[in-house]
Scaffold this active site. Structure first.
Site, PDB file in Angstrom:
ATOM      1  N   HIS A  89      -3.521   7.151   4.531  1.00  0.00           N
ATOM      2  CA  HIS A  89      -3.721   5.917   4.146  1.00  0.00           C
ATOM      3  C   HIS A  89      -5.012   5.340   4.644  1.00  0.00           C
ATOM      4  O   HIS A  89      -5.029   5.336   5.796  1.00  0.00           O
ATOM      5  CB  HIS A  89      -2.592   5.085   4.035  1.00  0.00           C
ATOM      6  CG  HIS A  89      -2.895   3.636   3.746  1.00  0.00           C
ATOM      7  ND1 HIS A  89      -3.559   3.524   2.479  1.00  0.00           N
ATOM      8  CD2 HIS A  89      -2.634   2.544   4.514  1.00  0.00           C
ATOM      9  CE1 HIS A  89      -3.483   2.238   2.254  1.00  0.00           C
ATOM     10  NE2 HIS A  89      -3.119   1.421   3.513  1.00  0.00           N
ATOM     11  N   CYS A 130       0.708  -1.249   0.065  1.00  0.00           N
ATOM     12  CA  CYS A 130      -0.006   0.028   0.062  1.00  0.00           C
ATOM     13  C   CYS A 130       0.870   1.338  -0.065  1.00  0.00           C
ATOM     14  O   CYS A 130       0.146   2.416  -0.024  1.00  0.00           O
ATOM     15  CB  CYS A 130      -0.964   0.063   1.268  1.00  0.00           C
ATOM     16  SG  CYS A 130      -2.223  -1.341   1.066  1.00  0.00           S
ATOM     17  N   HIS A 165      11.979   1.824   5.982  1.00  0.00           N
ATOM     18  CA  HIS A 165      11.896   0.524   5.728  1.00  0.00           C
ATOM     19  C   HIS A 165      12.340  -0.199   6.948  1.00  0.00           C
ATOM     20  O   HIS A 165      13.493  -0.487   7.190  1.00  0.00           O
ATOM     21  CB  HIS A 165      12.723   0.121   4.567  1.00  0.00           C
ATOM     22  CG  HIS A 165      12.315  -1.024   3.803  1.00  0.00           C
ATOM     23  ND1 HIS A 165      11.830  -2.330   4.667  1.00  0.00           N
ATOM     24  CD2 HIS A 165      11.629  -1.365   2.621  1.00  0.00           C
ATOM     25  CE1 HIS A 165      11.668  -3.223   3.514  1.00  0.00           C
ATOM     26  NE2 HIS A 165      11.589  -2.631   2.551  1.00  0.00           N
ATOM     27  N   HIS A 194      -3.281  20.169   5.777  1.00  0.00           N
ATOM     28  CA  HIS A 194      -4.089  19.013   5.396  1.00  0.00           C
ATOM     29  C   HIS A 194      -3.306  17.692   5.831  1.00  0.00           C
ATOM     30  O   HIS A 194      -2.078  17.729   5.208  1.00  0.00           O
ATOM     31  CB  HIS A 194      -4.513  19.121   4.236  1.00  0.00           C
ATOM     32  CG  HIS A 194      -5.311  20.517   3.685  1.00  0.00           C
ATOM     33  ND1 HIS A 194      -6.509  21.000   4.326  1.00  0.00           N
ATOM     34  CD2 HIS A 194      -4.674  21.504   2.974  1.00  0.00           C
ATOM     35  CE1 HIS A 194      -6.766  22.038   3.655  1.00  0.00           C
ATOM     36  NE2 HIS A 194      -5.610  22.588   3.143  1.00  0.00           N
ATOM     37  N   HIS A 208     -14.957   4.957   3.631  1.00  0.00           N
ATOM     38  CA  HIS A 208     -16.469   4.943   3.346  1.00  0.00           C
ATOM     39  C   HIS A 208     -16.836   4.666   1.777  1.00  0.00           C
ATOM     40  O   HIS A 208     -17.578   3.594   1.657  1.00  0.00           O
ATOM     41  CB  HIS A 208     -17.295   5.881   4.043  1.00  0.00           C
ATOM     42  CG  HIS A 208     -18.782   5.589   4.160  1.00  0.00           C
ATOM     43  ND1 HIS A 208     -19.725   6.012   2.997  1.00  0.00           N
ATOM     44  CD2 HIS A 208     -19.480   5.022   5.084  1.00  0.00           C
ATOM     45  CE1 HIS A 208     -20.934   5.760   3.231  1.00  0.00           C
ATOM     46  NE2 HIS A 208     -20.961   5.018   4.528  1.00  0.00           N
ATOM     47  N   ASN A 219     -10.501   0.408   0.996  1.00  0.00           N
ATOM     48  CA  ASN A 219      -9.095   0.411   0.878  1.00  0.00           C
ATOM     49  C   ASN A 219      -8.402   0.137  -0.395  1.00  0.00           C
ATOM     50  O   ASN A 219      -8.557  -1.025  -0.707  1.00  0.00           O
ATOM     51  CB  ASN A 219      -8.395  -0.528   2.030  1.00  0.00           C
ATOM     52  CG  ASN A 219      -6.856  -0.462   2.127  1.00  0.00           C
ATOM     53  OD1 ASN A 219      -6.112   0.009   1.093  1.00  0.00           O
ATOM     54  ND2 ASN A 219      -6.254  -1.188   2.970  1.00  0.00           N
TER      55      ASN A 219
END
Length: 406
Positions: free
Chosen positions: A294, A123, A202, A290, A323, A327
């Site tokens: 994710h 992702c 990582h 802002h 919503h 995902n």
């Protein structure tokens, strides 16, 4: 488009599930924060999720590629021959020729185009792709880079009964994004955003972090995507390390000094005080307008909000994206950003912090500056007036709550 009725039918088609697994899925779906209008791959509507073909995954990607890229090029007034760099990231589908080669063939891109085909990045792959383009820009001037990010769900549906692997079926949905990046100074007035900085963290060297989110087979040999219980801890550790590195790049000196002084005072008093003083917190809102988070799930959004002391206004774009679209893996960040644009929140000079997580385990973040006031139509155009809705309660419980009564 997947609604409650269709989701229930898909769940009950899995004959490997028992009552305990049904209850687990019911609870997961109801508490997921996902609504009635997310999208799934065609293979599940054709009731072939147990036996997908390679062609299903390829067609899923091509359908997205050719629609989104075409619209992007038309909107940007850029011809395919002007593309110098192509970066494609789809984590869970590898084909020969590569997905990037299919794009090159369809749009007849130049022979000397620089191509990067990323897989397995999870992702967080979208910001990795942006970073690849950014590094190319350091060596080449006046370049156009096309970045394409999506995920193929068709060949990756899990049909077993392992709770740690069933969960992925509930969370992930179909989606994608194509974006055009450039370092041509003559085009700066046409740009929407300017990339200020990008940080990648990582934790693959840590065994727990590496194994908490992994593609594997269950005890019966059924392939799927495993989400371990250690995942929240791994995400938190990566998140903290990432923020520690990016904070000095995006926050004003006054906020860094305030945090440093309070931390020093707390350390000096810790030895003599009977009650330990509360740990000082960095106020990221002093340098960020802002927060583009994710949409890994309701818990992910809540956790980031808690750690950064964000209010519901700050979290609304991520909650509404979860919503409406679910995902969508690496592309979810851009749906969140599009929500902000559709709600006309983004004004010239505003700073937007993007935060993503991915298997490995990785946490990537970057800061964008809004170049001009934004508010044009995008993927939210047909439904933005209905958001936020009066309630985010999923009707799955009302329809299938009888499972808990057995």
């Amino acid at each position: 488009m997947l609604n409650t009725k269709q989701s229930g039918e898909i769940v009950f088609r899995n004959t490997n599930l028992g009552l305990l697994e049904y209850k687990f899925l019911l609870k997961a779906i109801v508490s997921s924060g996902i609504g009635e209008q997310t999208y799934g791959p065609r293979v599940i509507f054709e009731e072939r999720e147990d036996s997908p073909a390679l062609e299903d995954g390829i067609l899923e990607m091509e359908e997205f590629f050719y629609d989104s890229i075409g619209k992007l090029l038309d909107r940007s007034c850029v011809s395919p021959s002007e593309i110098d760099v192509l970066v494609v990231n789809v984590s869970m589908l590898a084909s020969v020729p590569s997905l990037s080669s299919r794009i090159i063939n369809h749009y007849k891109l130049r022979d000397d185009i620089k191509v990067f085909n990323l897989s397995g990045m999870g992702c967080s792959a979208s910001l990795i792709s942006v970073d690849v383009a950014r590094n190319i820009f350091k060596s080449y001037k006046n370049v156009h880079a096309l970045v394409v990010t999506s995920e193929s769900l068709s060949p990756n549906w899990y049909s077993g009964n392992d709770k740690s692997m069933i969960l992925a079926n509930c969370l992930f949905r179909t989606g994608g994004c194509a974006m055009l990046l450039t370092n041509k100074r003559t085009l700066k007035d046409r740009a929407l955003f300017k990339l200020k900085c990008l940080v990648r963290t990582h934790h693959g060297a840590r065994d727990e972090s590496y194994g908490c989110c992994i593609q594997m087979e269950d005890d019966q040999g059924r392939p799927g995507f495993y989400l371990g219980k250690i995942l929240p801890k791994a995400a938190t550790q990566a998140f903290i390390d990432n923020l520690r590195e990016i904070a000095p790049m995006i926050l004003p000196v006054s906020e860094l000094l305030r945090y440093g002084i309070l931390s020093m005072i707390r350390k000096m008093r810790s030895g003599s005080a009977k009650v330990e003083a509360p740990k000082p917190m960095i106020n990221f809102q002093t340098g960020v307008d802002h927060f583009c988070i994710h949409t890994g799930g309701k818990a992910v959004i809540d956790g980031i909000g808690l750690n950064l002391k964000l209010n519901e206004y700050d979290l609304e774009p991520a909650r509404m994206t979860l919503h409406r679209f679910g995902n969508t893996s690496a592309s979810s960040l851009w749906y969140v950003l599009a929500y902000m644009e559709a709600k006309r929140r983004l004004k010239k000079g505003d700073k937007v912090l993007m935060i993503s997580f991915g298997a490995g385990f990785k946490c990537n973040s970057c800061l964008w500056e809004v170049v001009r006031d934004l508010g044009s139509g995008n993927v939210w155009e047909d439904c933005i007036d209905g958001y936020p809705p009066k309630t985010l309660v999923n009707p799955f419980m009302e329809k299938y709550g009888w499972i808990n009564l057995q």
